[in-house]
Motif scaffolding. Structure first.
Motif, PDB file in Angstrom:
ATOM      1  N   ASN A  38       0.819  -1.206   0.000  1.00  0.00           N
ATOM      2  CA  ASN A  38       0.000   0.000   0.000  1.00  0.00           C
ATOM      3  C   ASN A  38       0.851   1.254   0.000  1.00  0.00           C
ATOM      4  O   ASN A  38       0.558   2.223  -0.688  1.00  0.00           O
ATOM      5  N   THR A  61     -13.136   0.458  -2.183  1.00  0.00           N
ATOM      6  CA  THR A  61     -12.078  -0.304  -1.550  1.00  0.00           C
ATOM      7  C   THR A  61     -12.401  -1.792  -1.537  1.00  0.00           C
ATOM      8  O   THR A  61     -13.525  -2.190  -1.229  1.00  0.00           O
ATOM      9  N   ASP A 256      -6.818   0.483  -0.590  1.00  0.00           N
ATOM     10  CA  ASP A 256      -7.041   1.434   0.494  1.00  0.00           C
ATOM     11  C   ASP A 256      -7.170   2.830  -0.073  1.00  0.00           C
ATOM     12  O   ASP A 256      -6.625   3.151  -1.128  1.00  0.00           O
ATOM     13  N   ASP A 388      -6.903  -1.901   7.384  1.00  0.00           N
ATOM     14  CA  ASP A 388      -6.215  -0.650   7.680  1.00  0.00           C
ATOM     15  C   ASP A 388      -5.365  -0.832   8.931  1.00  0.00           C
ATOM     16  O   ASP A 388      -5.641  -1.683   9.780  1.00  0.00           O
TER      17      ASP A 388
END
Length: 538
Positions: A38, A61, A256, A388
C-alpha cells in the motif's frame, strides 16, 4: 484528532511484535507485506489506465473484503457514491436520512400507518430502454426478503408487509403493523430491474453476472468495466431528471483510500481510521467534513447458526462476560479519531441510556475465565476483515489483553468478511464495524429473521417482539422505554459487545466543486447531495 493514551502506546509497542496473521478463508495474508504494498502504491491503478480527463474520480475499496474488483457492488448492502449515481429509490432523503422527498415515486402513508400508496412517476425507464414500473418495486421488495447479503434495515422493515397490489402506476402496500421508519427505509432501498434478475438465485444475488453489466435507473449507467482496475460511468440517456454537469465518472478498485488519494485517483473519499484521517488531513488538496454518524465498532460472538451448527466454546454466558472484562475498551478507543466508548446500542449520552457499564478488570477476568470451565488448552480464534493499520493495531491489542488473561489466541484477517463471519464461521469472536442508519439498526441485528446474524445467534426469537415494538413506536417517550428494555436484554444475553463509536469523515478534492449548502450524510447511505450541480475544477 484524539491522541493515543500513554497506556495504549505502551501496549501497542508491545503487541506490534506480532505482525503476521492467517487468512480466515484458509489462505494466508501477511499484513506487513500488505502495508508495504500500500505504501509503495503498487496496489493502486495509475490514473492513466482510464480516460480520467473530464472525469470525476471515485474509489471502491476491496481491501476489507466488502467488495470485489470484478463487478459493481450491490446497493442492497452498502450504498456509496458510485452506486447512488446508478440506482435510485422510491424516495430521496436529506442529510439527516429522516426527511424524504419523491424520487421514482410519491409515497403517501395512511393516518394509522398501515397503508402506503406509491404513485410512480410517468415515463420512467431503465438504462436499456425498458419501462420501470410497479412490477420492479414488488419484485425488488419480495426478492430482498429472500436474499442472503442485504442490509438489515430492509428485511426488518419489509417483513412487516402483509400485501402488495398494483393498479397501473399505483402500488398499495398493506402492513401487518405500523413501521415508524418505513419512509426513511424506502429512501435507501434501491429498486432493481425485474426483467434482468427474475431468474437469478436470490441467495447469491450479489454475485450474479448482472453486476458485471447492470441495467440502471440513475443519472449514470455503466460504460466500461475493466476487471481488477476500474469501471467508468456515462450519462444514462433515459434518465428523466436534471442532467448533471459532470458527464463522466471513473471508479477505481483500490486496496485502500490513502494510496488512492496520494495517487490522485479519487476526488471523494470517506473513512474513520486514524491513518486515513491523519494522512488526508495533511493533504492541501483535500477538504475535510466531519459527518454525524453512528458508526459502531463492536465484537460479535459466534454461537450458533440457524442450521443448528453450534460453537460449544461460546455457549457459556460466564465465558463471554469474562472475555469482555479482559478488554480495556477505553484504551482501544484511543486508537481512533473522536471515538466514544459505549455500553449498548444506545450512546451513553442519550436520554434512553440505561446506565449499565462494562468494567475492565484484568485480574477478575483471568479468575472468571479459569472458573467458567473454558478449555484453556484450546485456541480462541478472532476474525476481522478491515486491513487498515488502525484495525490491525486494535486487534493486536485485543490479542494482548486476552493472552494476559491466560488464553491462547489466534487472530485472522479475512479476505471476505461477510462469508467468513456468517457462513464459514471458523472463529469465536468477530470484530465488526457498522455505519448505522439509526439506533434501530443496531437492534434489528438481534432479530431471528436477520439474513446474516441468525447464522451466529441461532435465529433466537427472544428479541423479536420487543424490536417490533421499537419499530412501531412513534412517540419519543415510548421509544425510550423500549430502548431501555432492549439494552437490558442485550446486556443480559451478551450476543455482541459494543466497543465505541467513531467519528466519520468525508474528504473532497480540489478537483471538484461541491455546490454551496450541501451537507454530507452517512457515506454508506444515500441522500440528496445536489449532484446535478457538482462541477469539475478543470
Amino acid at each position: 484528532m484524539k491522541k493515543i493514551s500513554k497506556l495504549a502506546a505502551l501496549l501497542l509497542a508491545m503487541v506490534l511484535l506480532v505482525t503476521s496473521f492467517a487468512g480466515c478463508g484458509g489462505g494466508s495474508k501477511d499484513t506487513k507485506d500488505t502495508q508495504a504494498a500500500n505504501e509503495s502504491g503498487s496496489s493502486a491503478p495509475a490514473a492513466s489506465d482510464a480516460a480520467s480527463d473530464g472525469s470525476l474520480k471515485l474509489a471502491i475499496t476491496t481491501g476489507d473484503g466488502s467488495s470485489t474488483d470484478d463487478k459493481i457492488p450491490t446497493p442492497w448492502y452498502n450504498r456509496q457514491m458510485a452506486t447512488n449515481l446508478m440506482f435510485r429509490s422510491l424516495l430521496i432523503a436529506d442529510s439527516s436520512l429522516e426527511k424524504t422527498e419523491p424520487d421514482l415515486a410519491e409515497v403517501a402513508v395512511s393516518e394509522d400507518g398501515m397503508t402506503y400508496t406509491v404513485t410512480m412517476k410517468d415515463g420512467l425507464k431503465w438504462s436499456d430502454g425498458e419501462d420501470l414500473t410497479t412490477d420492479d418495486v414488488i419484485f425488488s421488495i419480495e426478492t430482498a426478503l429472500k436474499t442472503a447479503t442485504i442490509n438489515s434495515i430492509y428485511t426488518a422493515a419489509f417483513s412487516n408487509i402483509k400485501e402488495m397490489k398494483a393498479d397501473g402506476n399505483v402500488l398499495t402496500i398493506s402492513m401487518t403493523t405500523p413501521y415508524a421508519s418505513m419512509m426513511s427505509v424506502l429512501s435507501q432501498f434501491a429498486i432493481l430491474p425485474k426483467h434482468c434478475l427474475e431468474s437469478a438465485d436470490p441467495l447469491s444475488l450479489d454475485s450474479d453476472p448482472f453486476w458485471q453489466s447492470p441495467v440502471c435507473s440513475g443519472m449514470f449507467c455503466l460504460d466500461e468495466l475493466k476487471k481488477g482496475n476500474y469501471f467508468t460511468l456515462k450519462l444514462n440517456e433515459y434518465y428523466e431528471g436534471t442532467a448533471p454537469k459532470i458527464t463522466k465518472v471513473t471508479v477505481y478498485f483500490v486496496t485502500d483510500f490513502i494510496t488512492a488519494a496520494q495517487a490522485g485517483n479519487v476526488d471523494y473519499v470517506y473513512g474513520n481510521d486514524a491513518g486515513l484521517v491523519e494522512e488526508l488531513g495533511k493533504m492541501e488538496n483535500f477538504t475535510s467534513n466531519e459527518v454525524d454518524v453512528l458508526f459502531y465498532k463492536y465484537l460479535i460472538f459466534n454461537m450458533k447458526g440457524a442450521d443448528g451448527n453450534e460453537n460449544e466454546a461460546m455457549q457459556s454466558l460466564e465465558v463471554r462476560k469474562a472475555l469482555v472484562e479482559a478488554i480495556d475498551r477505553a484504551t482501544l478507543a484511543g486508537l481512533y479519531p473522536n471515538a466514544t466508548v459505549l455500553n449498548s446500542g444506545v450512546p451513553d449520552d442519550h436520554e434512553a441510556y440505561n446506565g449499565f457499564s462494562y468494567t475492565f478488570d484484568a485480574e477478575k477476568a483471568k479468575a472468571d475465565i479459569a472458573a467458567s470451565g473454558y478449555d484453556m488448552s484450546r485456541t480462541l480464534k478472532i476474525c476481522y476483515y478491515n486491513n487498515d493499520q488502525t484495525s490491525i493495531d486494535l486487534i493486536n491489542m485485543i490479542v494482548y489483553y486476552l493472552e494476559q488473561a491466560g488464553l491462547k489466541v489466534e487472530a485472522t484477517l479475512s479476505n471476505d468478511g461477510t462469508t467468513d463471519l456468517f457462513t464459514t464461521r471458523d472463529y469465536d469472536i468477530g470484530f465488526k464495524g457498522k455505519s448505522s442508519f439509526s439506533i434501530d439498526e443496531w437492534y434489528t441485528e438481534y432479530m431471528s429473521t436477520d439474513a446474516l446474524f441468525k447464522n451466529i445467534f441461532g435465529g433466537d426469537t427472544t428479541f423479536d417482539e420487543t424490536i417490533a415494538r421499537l419499530s412501531a413506536a412513534t412517540e419519543t417517550a415510548e421509544r425510550d422505554e423500549v430502548l431501555k428494555e432492549l439494552q437490558g436484554m442485550e446486556q443480559e444475553y451478551l450476543y455482541k459487545v459494543p466497543l465505541f463509536t467513531v467519528g466519520t469523515y468525508v474528504f473532497t478534492s480540489s478537483n471538484v466543486k461541491v455546490p454551496d449548502g450541501v451537507t454530507f450524510c452517512n457515506p454508506l447511505y444515500s441522500c440528496d447531495l445536489d449532484f446535478a450541480n457538482w462541477e469539475l475544477a478543470n
